[in-house]
Motif scaffolding. Structure first.
Motif, mmCIF file in Angstrom:
data_model
loop_
_atom_site.group_PDB
_atom_site.id
_atom_site.type_symbol
_atom_site.label_atom_id
_atom_site.label_comp_id
_atom_site.label_asym_id
_atom_site.label_seq_id
_atom_site.Cartn_x
_atom_site.Cartn_y
_atom_site.Cartn_z
ATOM 1 N N LEU A 48 -57.065 -103.388 -10.755
ATOM 2 C CA LEU A 48 -58.024 -104.179 -11.520
ATOM 3 C C LEU A 48 -59.423 -104.024 -10.937
ATOM 4 O O LEU A 48 -59.585 -103.662 -9.768
ATOM 5 C CB LEU A 48 -57.632 -105.661 -11.508
ATOM 6 N N ALA A 49 -60.429 -104.298 -11.761
ATOM 7 C CA ALA A 49 -61.801 -104.338 -11.259
ATOM 8 C C ALA A 49 -61.883 -105.393 -10.157
ATOM 9 O O ALA A 49 -61.347 -106.492 -10.298
ATOM 10 C CB ALA A 49 -62.770 -104.664 -12.396
ATOM 11 N N GLY A 50 -62.535 -105.050 -9.080
ATOM 12 C CA GLY A 50 -62.629 -105.964 -7.946
ATOM 13 C C GLY A 50 -61.619 -105.691 -6.856
ATOM 14 O O GLY A 50 -61.773 -106.176 -5.732
ATOM 15 N N ASP A 51 -60.574 -104.908 -7.173
ATOM 16 C CA ASP A 51 -59.589 -104.557 -6.147
ATOM 17 C C ASP A 51 -60.226 -103.631 -5.112
ATOM 18 O O ASP A 51 -61.146 -102.867 -5.425
ATOM 19 C CB ASP A 51 -58.396 -103.835 -6.780
ATOM 20 N N PRO A 52 -59.757 -103.686 -3.873
ATOM 21 C CA PRO A 52 -60.288 -102.756 -2.858
ATOM 22 C C PRO A 52 -59.932 -101.319 -3.220
ATOM 23 O O PRO A 52 -58.853 -101.040 -3.752
ATOM 24 C CB PRO A 52 -59.579 -103.206 -1.570
ATOM 25 N N GLY A 53 -60.853 -100.413 -2.976
ATOM 26 C CA GLY A 53 -60.622 -99.003 -3.279
ATOM 27 C C GLY A 53 -60.175 -98.262 -2.040
ATOM 28 O O GLY A 53 -60.986 -97.645 -1.356
ATOM 29 N N ASP A 54 -58.887 -98.326 -1.743
ATOM 30 C CA ASP A 54 -58.404 -97.728 -0.497
ATOM 31 C C ASP A 54 -57.330 -96.674 -0.718
ATOM 32 O O ASP A 54 -56.680 -96.239 0.225
ATOM 33 C CB ASP A 54 -57.854 -98.816 0.429
ATOM 34 N N LYS A 55 -57.148 -96.225 -1.985
ATOM 35 C CA LYS A 55 -56.107 -95.242 -2.266
ATOM 36 C C LYS A 55 -56.586 -94.246 -3.311
ATOM 37 O O LYS A 55 -57.410 -94.564 -4.173
ATOM 38 C CB LYS A 55 -54.829 -95.920 -2.782
ATOM 39 N N MET A 87 -57.164 -90.294 -9.794
ATOM 40 C CA MET A 87 -58.216 -91.303 -9.978
ATOM 41 C C MET A 87 -58.368 -92.079 -8.677
ATOM 42 O O MET A 87 -57.484 -92.053 -7.812
ATOM 43 C CB MET A 87 -57.865 -92.241 -11.128
ATOM 44 N N GLY A 88 -59.484 -92.782 -8.576
ATOM 45 C CA GLY A 88 -59.744 -93.567 -7.381
ATOM 46 C C GLY A 88 -60.481 -92.802 -6.311
ATOM 47 O O GLY A 88 -60.667 -93.295 -5.198
ATOM 48 N N GLU A 89 -60.950 -91.569 -6.682
ATOM 49 C CA GLU A 89 -61.604 -90.732 -5.669
ATOM 50 C C GLU A 89 -62.938 -91.291 -5.186
ATOM 51 O O GLU A 89 -63.346 -91.038 -4.050
ATOM 52 C CB GLU A 89 -61.801 -89.306 -6.208
ATOM 53 N N LEU A 90 -63.613 -92.082 -6.037
ATOM 54 C CA LEU A 90 -64.908 -92.624 -5.613
ATOM 55 C C LEU A 90 -64.766 -93.536 -4.403
ATOM 56 O O LEU A 90 -65.673 -93.643 -3.583
ATOM 57 C CB LEU A 90 -65.564 -93.383 -6.771
ATOM 58 N N SER A 91 -63.608 -94.188 -4.298
ATOM 59 C CA SER A 91 -63.402 -95.107 -3.181
ATOM 60 C C SER A 91 -63.302 -94.378 -1.850
ATOM 61 O O SER A 91 -63.406 -94.998 -0.785
ATOM 62 C CB SER A 91 -62.130 -95.930 -3.417
ATOM 63 N N LEU A 92 -63.103 -93.061 -1.899
ATOM 64 C CA LEU A 92 -63.038 -92.302 -0.660
ATOM 65 C C LEU A 92 -64.406 -92.190 0.008
ATOM 66 O O LEU A 92 -64.501 -91.924 1.199
ATOM 67 C CB LEU A 92 -62.491 -90.892 -0.933
ATOM 68 N N PHE A 93 -65.471 -92.413 -0.779
ATOM 69 C CA PHE A 93 -66.811 -92.173 -0.270
ATOM 70 C C PHE A 93 -67.630 -93.448 -0.106
ATOM 71 O O PHE A 93 -68.756 -93.400 0.385
ATOM 72 C CB PHE A 93 -67.549 -91.202 -1.198
ATOM 73 N N ASN A 94 -67.111 -94.565 -0.538
ATOM 74 C CA ASN A 94 -67.790 -95.838 -0.286
ATOM 75 C C ASN A 94 -66.756 -96.947 -0.225
ATOM 76 O O ASN A 94 -65.608 -96.758 -0.602
ATOM 77 C CB ASN A 94 -68.865 -96.129 -1.352
ATOM 78 N N SER A 95 -67.177 -98.095 0.257
ATOM 79 C CA SER A 95 -66.228 -99.199 0.485
ATOM 80 C C SER A 95 -66.368 -100.320 -0.531
ATOM 81 O O SER A 95 -65.823 -101.401 -0.328
ATOM 82 C CB SER A 95 -66.419 -99.751 1.898
ATOM 83 N N VAL A 96 -67.093 -100.065 -1.631
ATOM 84 C CA VAL A 96 -67.277 -101.123 -2.618
ATOM 85 C C VAL A 96 -65.994 -101.304 -3.429
ATOM 86 O O VAL A 96 -65.213 -100.361 -3.593
ATOM 87 C CB VAL A 96 -68.460 -100.809 -3.559
ATOM 88 N N ALA A 107 -44.848 -95.381 -19.746
ATOM 89 C CA ALA A 107 -44.109 -95.574 -18.495
ATOM 90 C C ALA A 107 -44.472 -94.419 -17.564
ATOM 91 O O ALA A 107 -44.379 -93.253 -17.961
ATOM 92 C CB ALA A 107 -42.608 -95.608 -18.763
ATOM 93 N N SER A 108 -44.914 -94.731 -16.364
ATOM 94 C CA SER A 108 -45.502 -93.707 -15.494
ATOM 95 C C SER A 108 -45.050 -93.868 -14.045
ATOM 96 O O SER A 108 -44.697 -94.969 -13.614
ATOM 97 C CB SER A 108 -47.043 -93.797 -15.528
ATOM 98 N N THR A 109 -45.075 -92.756 -13.335
ATOM 99 C CA THR A 109 -44.887 -92.768 -11.893
ATOM 100 C C THR A 109 -46.142 -92.204 -11.260
ATOM 101 O O THR A 109 -46.598 -91.120 -11.641
ATOM 102 C CB THR A 109 -43.669 -91.938 -11.464
ATOM 103 N N LEU A 110 -46.715 -92.948 -10.330
ATOM 104 C CA LEU A 110 -47.927 -92.521 -9.644
ATOM 105 C C LEU A 110 -47.641 -92.325 -8.165
ATOM 106 O O LEU A 110 -46.863 -93.074 -7.567
ATOM 107 C CB LEU A 110 -49.042 -93.559 -9.806
ATOM 108 N N CYS A 111 -48.247 -91.315 -7.591
ATOM 109 C CA CYS A 111 -48.204 -91.115 -6.152
ATOM 110 C C CYS A 111 -49.519 -91.601 -5.573
ATOM 111 O O CYS A 111 -50.590 -91.275 -6.086
ATOM 112 C CB CYS A 111 -47.978 -89.645 -5.815
ATOM 113 N N MET A 112 -49.440 -92.395 -4.537
ATOM 114 C CA MET A 112 -50.625 -93.017 -3.949
ATOM 115 C C MET A 112 -50.817 -92.500 -2.535
ATOM 116 O O MET A 112 -49.894 -92.524 -1.722
ATOM 117 C CB MET A 112 -50.470 -94.537 -3.953
ATOM 118 N N ILE A 113 -52.034 -92.027 -2.277
ATOM 119 C CA ILE A 113 -52.365 -91.453 -0.980
ATOM 120 C C ILE A 113 -53.366 -92.369 -0.290
ATOM 121 O O ILE A 113 -54.403 -92.713 -0.861
ATOM 122 C CB ILE A 113 -52.960 -90.042 -1.141
#
Length: 232
Positions: A48-55, A87-96, A107-113
């Protein structure tokens, strides 16, 4: 249910992603070691919007969409992701915190790094960092094109342009998303999209088949329409 991603099963997602395709089997094993998998039902929120971007999220199977909500509650779909995309690559470069949200369209399976661990690997293998930058550049270019199209082109021109682009020189377009999401990506309401598609069909530019298939009947006239809708 979370599980460790091995290259023999869900870990195949790391092999699908273009940013990892230059790595050796041993290097892919390093990525798999910091990767976990999670399944989502259709319509379930991934973040969700507002969640920490750590993955970093990689689509292993299924389909997901990234979107934002305007202050009035209107949804703007940013993009639809298929297996192998991330997706979520922007969080790799900032902590917002995240400014958008992600939802499973199917129905989906996601791998999270894990982001911190991935950054360590990016330092060890610069090719990963360069490929992430290439993908970010492509996405920035598409975003700039969308802004330009919304500001400078009419609804008819935007629709004609995207239909010709999606057809890739062929005569058939198969939507990989709902018409509501398609309309949102084009910066218009679903009602406007339906109206314009019906108008194009009446002018024998296209033929609508079901909810997802569009046949391009007259690409030349559609291209002219894109250039100057008043000439039709």
């Amino acid at each position: 249910m979370n599980c460790h991603c091995q290259l023999s099963d869900a870990g195949h997602c790391v092999e699908k992603v273009p940013i990892f395709n230059s790595l050796s089997g041993e290097e892919l094993e390093e990525i798999a070691a910091i990767t976990t998998a999670k399944s989502y039902d259709k319509g379930e929120m991934i973040y969700l919007a507002g969640d920490p971007g750590d993955k970093l999220f990689v689509i292993h199977s299924g389909q997901a969409k990234i979107a934002r909500l305007s202050p009035t509650g209107r949804e703007q779909v940013i993009r639809i992701l298929e297996p192998g995309q991330f997706m979520g690559e922007l969080s790799l470069f900032n902590s917002v915190p995240r400014a958008d949200y992600a939802e499973a369209v199917k129905a989906s399976t996601l791998c999270m790094i894990e982001g911190d661990k991935l950054k360590e690997l990016m330092a060890a293998y610069p090719s990963i960092a360069f490929k992430i930058m290439e993908e970010l550049s492509r996405r920035l270019h598409r975003a700039e094109q969308l802004i330009e199209n919304i500001n400078l082109h009419s609804v008819e021109q935007r629709l004609a342009q995207v239909l010709l682009h999606m057809s890739e020189g062929k005569r058939e377009v198969l939507l990989n998303m709902s018409k509501g999401d398609f309309a949102s990506q084009l910066g218009m309401s679903q009602e406007t999209l339906s109206r314009k598609l019906s108008s194009f069909q009446e002018e024998q530019l296209i033929k609508l088949i079901g909810h997802r298939k569009i046949i391009i009947l007259d690409p030349e006239r559609l291209a002219e329409f894109m250039a100057d809708p008043s000439s039709n």
